[in-house]
Design a protein around this motif. Structure first.
Motif, mmCIF file in Angstrom:
data_model
loop_
_atom_site.group_PDB
_atom_site.id
_atom_site.type_symbol
_atom_site.label_atom_id
_atom_site.label_comp_id
_atom_site.label_asym_id
_atom_site.label_seq_id
_atom_site.Cartn_x
_atom_site.Cartn_y
_atom_site.Cartn_z
ATOM 1 N N PHE A 104 3.304 -8.936 15.795
ATOM 2 C CA PHE A 104 2.367 -8.167 14.972
ATOM 3 C C PHE A 104 2.709 -8.340 13.489
ATOM 4 N N TYR A 105 4.011 -8.248 13.185
ATOM 5 C CA TYR A 105 4.438 -8.389 11.796
ATOM 6 C C TYR A 105 4.193 -9.807 11.297
ATOM 7 N N ARG A 106 4.638 -10.782 12.092
ATOM 8 C CA ARG A 106 4.502 -12.176 11.653
ATOM 9 C C ARG A 106 3.025 -12.555 11.509
ATOM 10 N N GLY A 107 2.192 -12.075 12.418
ATOM 11 C CA GLY A 107 0.765 -12.386 12.331
ATOM 12 C C GLY A 107 0.128 -11.819 11.072
ATOM 13 N N ALA A 108 0.493 -10.570 10.734
ATOM 14 C CA ALA A 108 -0.058 -9.939 9.530
ATOM 15 C C ALA A 108 0.368 -10.686 8.276
ATOM 16 N N ILE A 109 1.651 -10.998 8.162
ATOM 17 C CA ILE A 109 2.168 -11.654 6.959
ATOM 18 C C ILE A 109 1.661 -13.100 6.852
ATOM 19 N N GLU A 110 1.645 -13.814 7.974
ATOM 20 C CA GLU A 110 1.160 -15.198 7.937
ATOM 21 C C GLU A 110 -0.318 -15.252 7.585
ATOM 22 N N GLY A 111 -1.076 -14.255 8.051
ATOM 23 C CA GLY A 111 -2.496 -14.202 7.687
ATOM 24 C C GLY A 111 -2.679 -13.999 6.195
#
Length: 264
Positions: A104-111
């Motif tokens: 969830f964290y990585r997806g938000a930041i990468e987006g």
């Protein structure tokens, strides 16, 4: 709701009231006169990145342009600066709450990194860069028609340059330092030779590096050029080099496509 016909009529009326031709507007903004004609006919809207220089040129505000010349009171659409700051802080805290490797964290930041072409985790380590992230979120609100009590910025933003940019988005008569072809014809000759879209460029605006997602605590001579497609071209000139970027609406997916040393 945005009415392109009314916006076009307002742009035409305002331009003529200042004694400007479509060619005059096009040359000052570094675009084709056909693009200006399409705006005034209601076929297309000015790119978001051109709203500020267009408003400056026509001695009006972005808010008035987007409302077709009629200022609209938007009840309940006021920016809560404290909430914006909390939103940025929440993204920072998400790493601690969920864990650095959490999807969830990585997806938000990468987006965020992909859309804005930034490294969010690195930027928030710098107080000045973090301020500009907050400022950019506020300016996106303003572009969407929200209003702001300027005094609310004081507890959160220290950068006078950033606050000046926000004032500009609010429609305040703020002036930025300009570099014109008369000041440095050799530099503009070099810029004009880089791409056909730059052939009529005769003015650059001094902007902070944080605003254009470049080196912080440094200023660049800049311009944005509409290409007639969904992408825009951006120029950033420092004391050594000329850089050309390509990006979508709101600076989305910015990438460097050309760089060369200054010859002047």
């Amino acid at each position: 709701m945005i009415n392109q016909i009314e916006i076009g009529q307002y742009l035409q009326k305002t331009r003529k009231g200042l004694g400007l031709t479509q060619k005059d507007v096009a040359e000052r903004l570094g675009i084709s006169y056909q693009a200006v004609s399409k705006w005034e006919n209601g076929e297309t809207l000015p790119d978001a990145g051109l709203l500020l220089p267009l408003a400056d040129l026509l001695n009006t505000t972005t808010d008035k342009i987007l409302s077709g010349g009629t200022l609209i009171i938007r009840k309940g659409r006021r920016i809560n600066v404290a909430n914006v700051v909390t939103g940025i802080e929440s993204l920072v805290n998400l790493k601690q709450l969920l864990g650095e490797k959490n999807l969830f964290y990585r997806g938000a930041i990468e987006g965020i990194n992909h859309k804005m072409n930034i490294d969010f985790e690195e930027l928030v380590k710098s107080p000045s860069q973090k301020e500009f992230l907050i400022g950019e979120a506020i300016m996106q609100y303003l572009s969407d028609g929200y209003t702001l009590d300027y005094e609310e910025l004081e507890p959160y933003l220290k950068s006078e340059k950033l606050k000046k940019l926000i004032k500009k988005y609010m429609g305040e008569p703020v002036r930025f330092d300009k570099l014109t072809i008369d000041n440095n014809p050799a530099l503009f000759d070099q810029i004009r030779s880089i791409r056909p879209e730059f052939h009529n460029l005769d003015e650059l605006t001094l902007l902070p590096g944080e605003y254009i997602r470049m080196e912080s605590n440094k200023e660049y001579w800049c311009s944005q050029i509409e290409t007639g497609t969904e992408l825009c071209l951006g120029l950033a000139v420092d004391e050594v080099s000329i850089k050309v970027f390509e990006y979508g609406a709101g600076g989305e997916n910015q990438r460097l496509i050309h760089e060369e040393k200054r010859n002047d």
